[in-house]
Design an enzyme around this catalytic site. Structure first.
Site, PDB file in Angstrom:
ATOM      1  N   ASP A 121       0.834  -1.193   0.000  1.00  0.00           N
ATOM      2  CA  ASP A 121       0.000   0.000   0.000  1.00  0.00           C
ATOM      3  C   ASP A 121       0.874   1.251   0.000  1.00  0.00           C
ATOM      4  OD1 ASP A 121      -2.849   0.076  -0.069  1.00  0.00           O
ATOM      5  OD2 ASP A 121      -2.906  -1.104   1.757  1.00  0.00           O
ATOM      6  N   ASP A 223      -3.753   3.917  -2.292  1.00  0.00           N
ATOM      7  CA  ASP A 223      -4.957   4.034  -1.480  1.00  0.00           C
ATOM      8  C   ASP A 223      -5.618   5.395  -1.660  1.00  0.00           C
ATOM      9  OD1 ASP A 223      -6.560   2.994   0.959  1.00  0.00           O
ATOM     10  OD2 ASP A 223      -5.900   4.979   1.600  1.00  0.00           O
ATOM     11  N   GLU A 287      -6.922   2.469  -5.995  1.00  0.00           N
ATOM     12  CA  GLU A 287      -8.235   2.364  -5.384  1.00  0.00           C
ATOM     13  C   GLU A 287      -8.970   3.675  -5.673  1.00  0.00           C
ATOM     14  OE1 GLU A 287     -10.030   1.653  -0.931  1.00  0.00           O
ATOM     15  OE2 GLU A 287      -8.691   3.338  -1.271  1.00  0.00           O
ATOM     16  N   HIS A 349     -10.374  -5.499   3.426  1.00  0.00           N
ATOM     17  CA  HIS A 349     -10.340  -5.109   4.831  1.00  0.00           C
ATOM     18  C   HIS A 349     -11.317  -3.992   5.168  1.00  0.00           C
ATOM     19  CE1 HIS A 349      -7.937  -2.225   2.692  1.00  0.00           C
ATOM     20  NE2 HIS A 349      -7.928  -1.420   3.744  1.00  0.00           N
ATOM     21  N   ASP A 350     -11.908  -3.359   4.153  1.00  0.00           N
ATOM     22  CA  ASP A 350     -12.822  -2.231   4.369  1.00  0.00           C
ATOM     23  C   ASP A 350     -14.288  -2.601   4.180  1.00  0.00           C
ATOM     24  OD1 ASP A 350     -11.056  -0.213   5.094  1.00  0.00           O
ATOM     25  OD2 ASP A 350     -10.653   0.382   3.027  1.00  0.00           O
TER      26      ASP A 350
END
Length: 551
Positions: A121, A223, A287, A349-350
């Site tokens: 990330d 991100d 993302e 994870h979100d």
């Protein structure tokens, strides 16, 4: 469309030892399957209840056994952990809770030995308020980093400079008495926004990019990329009038055309790409959030001077999975000239785990296999989130055990992200599921104790072994991995894909409903992969799927 893909082989010798052979071309990532590791919840190697880099190293063999091409490692950088690593206090170091830079170097070496690429990330839109850059910036309006963050004077009545809202359910401006100004934070108060309009900030960020490339990483997931630049005039956001989902936060009531998504972002991406091109074979994926992200995704990946790929939240937050949603979403990436390459994920994870969001009346194990087969049939890269290969449902986390600031703030309307971040269950050896010897930072769901890696390794028809089968099928098929895609005529409820590449054709048919449906007339094929019940008299049963042998 002609691509040369040297396949990555993931297999075992007669003694059960892993054998790897890496692809040597610079487009290894095209059609790749990438496994997301959330280090905090993957494996605790030192008994403090928190996963770490040595824990990741310990179980890289498990990841390699799936047949994936690489891993995406969620943040492990120095951080106060207000947002569990997405608030970074040092972009170029490892937080002590995860280990040290030497551990990261060891992880890179072990992954590469196993034929796995390592993607990490990168968070370029903001930092922690404990970052030295921000600590200097807030001291005065004249210091060397005064313009490294987004500062603005109050209105005459002391209110914030505009109406912008934070993702986490609060105003996006925080008053700072040191400077007598507000600073922008699109996320938590502890995550001030960097001013990427400032060339010095861009230079510093490009230095971060180079630092990790020099350390041997194979790519980056960028991100919250479209939050990277704002309207310098700080104009109000207009009111949102079209909602994909019912609004649950003040953030949802605005169209974020001024607080994010500035048209200069692609120019900055070209600067990043120039650095990355000095390191052949690296991969970049953005993302891109927001209710209507397609234009930005296309802009961020257009041509060969920006990013390789992008993904949005089309599936991650979708309340239901349907053939119509898949057709509409995949059709946005038909493979036109200068078009980027898409990436897809059902869980991360979100977002709540997909098997819990979508399975309806279907058995959990069967539905998890169906989702694996559907994802493997997509044109583009696919991301598999840790535990997805086990069919893990969303964990139940009591309010008193919550750690996610969004969940705590919005309880019980928004349950937050903790249920997707609970520890990976490795064995049934202890109540911690082999994740740790001590109480984990989040509790292990009782249902996960029955779905461990060890148990599924020993069960021939487990979800885990099905993942190995379906990924091997994709890896061994150029049609599935990089081929063109066509949607065949069928009922609206049935998804039938045709994938083709250089003479190879695969038919992929899926019934995501609880009712049997007819396949298109005249469609004949011999199945290589079956999920659920077999096709009978031209009928594909409920919650079933099939991928054909090469035609």
């Amino acid at each position: 469309m002609s691509e040369d893909i040297s396949e990555t082989s993931h297999s075992f010798d007669e003694d059960g030892h892993y054998v790897s052979a890496t692809r040597d071309d610079t487009t290894w990532w095209k059609g790749a399957a990438i496994y997301q590791v959330y280090p905090r919840s993957f494996k605790d190697s030192n008994g403090d209840g928190v996963g770490d880099l040595q824990g990741v190293i310990e179980h890289l063999d498990h990841i390699a056994s799936l047949g994936v091409d690489g891993i995406w490692l969620s943040p492990f950088f120095t951080s106060p952990m207000a947002d569990f690593g997405y608030d970074i206090a040092d972009f170029c170091d490892v937080d002590p809770v995860f280990g040290a830079l030497s551990d990261f170097d060891q992880l890179i070496d072990k992954a590469h030995e196993l034929g796995l690429k390592v993607i990490i990330d990168q968070i370029y839109s903001h930092s922690s308020d404990k970052h030295p850059w921000f600590e200097e910036s807030r001291l005065s309006r004249t210091n060397s980093k005064a313009d490294w963050y987004v500062w603005a004077d109050a209105n005459e009545d002391g209110t914030p400079p505009n109406n912008w809202q934070s993702v986490f359910g609060m105003g996006a401006w925080q008053w700072d008495a040191r400077r007598g100004q507000y600073y922008l934070h699109n996320f938590l108060v502890e995550q001030p926004d960097l001013n990427l309009h400032n060339p010095d900030v861009q230079t510093a960020i490009l230095g971060v990019t180079k630092f990790w490339l020099d350390r041997g990483v194979d790519g980056f997931r960028l991100d919250a990329l479209n939050f990277g630049m704002h309207d310098p005039e700080l104009k109000d956001n207009p009111v949102e009038t079209v909602f994909k989902r019912p609004p649950t936060r003040p953030f949802d009531f605005q169209r974020h055309v001024n607080s994010m998504s500035h048209p200069d972002i692609p120019k900055f991406l070209e600067s990043i790409r120039r650095v990355i091109d000095g390191y052949p074979g690296r991969f970049t994926v953005a993302e891109v959030g927001g209710p209507f992200p397609m234009d930005e995704m296309k802009a961020f990946t257009q041509g060969d001077k920006r990013l390789n790929s992008a993904y949005a939240f089309d599936f991650l937050y979708a309340p239901a999975l349907s053939a119509e949603l898949i057709r509409n979403t995949l059709s946005e990436w038909p493979g036109e000239p200068n078009e980027g390459w898409p990436s897809w994920a059902f869980s991360n994870h979100d977002a709540p785990r997909a098997v819990s969001r979508w399975r309806g009346s279907c058995d959990t194990e069967r539905y998890a296999k169906l989702l694996a087969a559907v994802l493997a049939s997509f044109r583009g890269n696919i991301f598999i989130y840790q535990g997805e290969e086990l069919g893990l449902p969303q964990a139940n986390v009591a309010f008193e055990d919550l750690k996610d600031p969004e969940a705590i703030t919005n309880w019980p309307e928004t349950l937050g992200r903790d249920g997707a971040r609970t520890p990976m269950p490795w064995t049934q050896a202890n109540r911690c599921a082999g994740f740790s010897t001590e109480k984990p930072w989040l509790p292990v769901d009782d249902r996960h104790l029955e779905m461990t890696v060890a148990k599924q390794n020993d069960t021939q028809d487990s979800v885990l072994n099905f993942y190995r089968q379906i990924i091997a099928c994709r890896n061994n098929s150029s049609a599935l991995r990089i081929g063109e895609i066509k949607f065949l005529d069928s009922t609206p409820e049935l998804l039938v894909l045709q994938r083709t590449h250089e003479g190879e054709t695969r038919i992929c048919a899926f019934n995501l409903t609880d009712t049997d449906h007819s396949l298109p007339e005249g469609l004949e094929f011999s199945a290589e992969i079956c999920v659920g019940e077999a096709v009978t008299n031209g009928q594909l049963p409920a919650y079933s799927g099939v991928i054909s042998q090469p035609l």
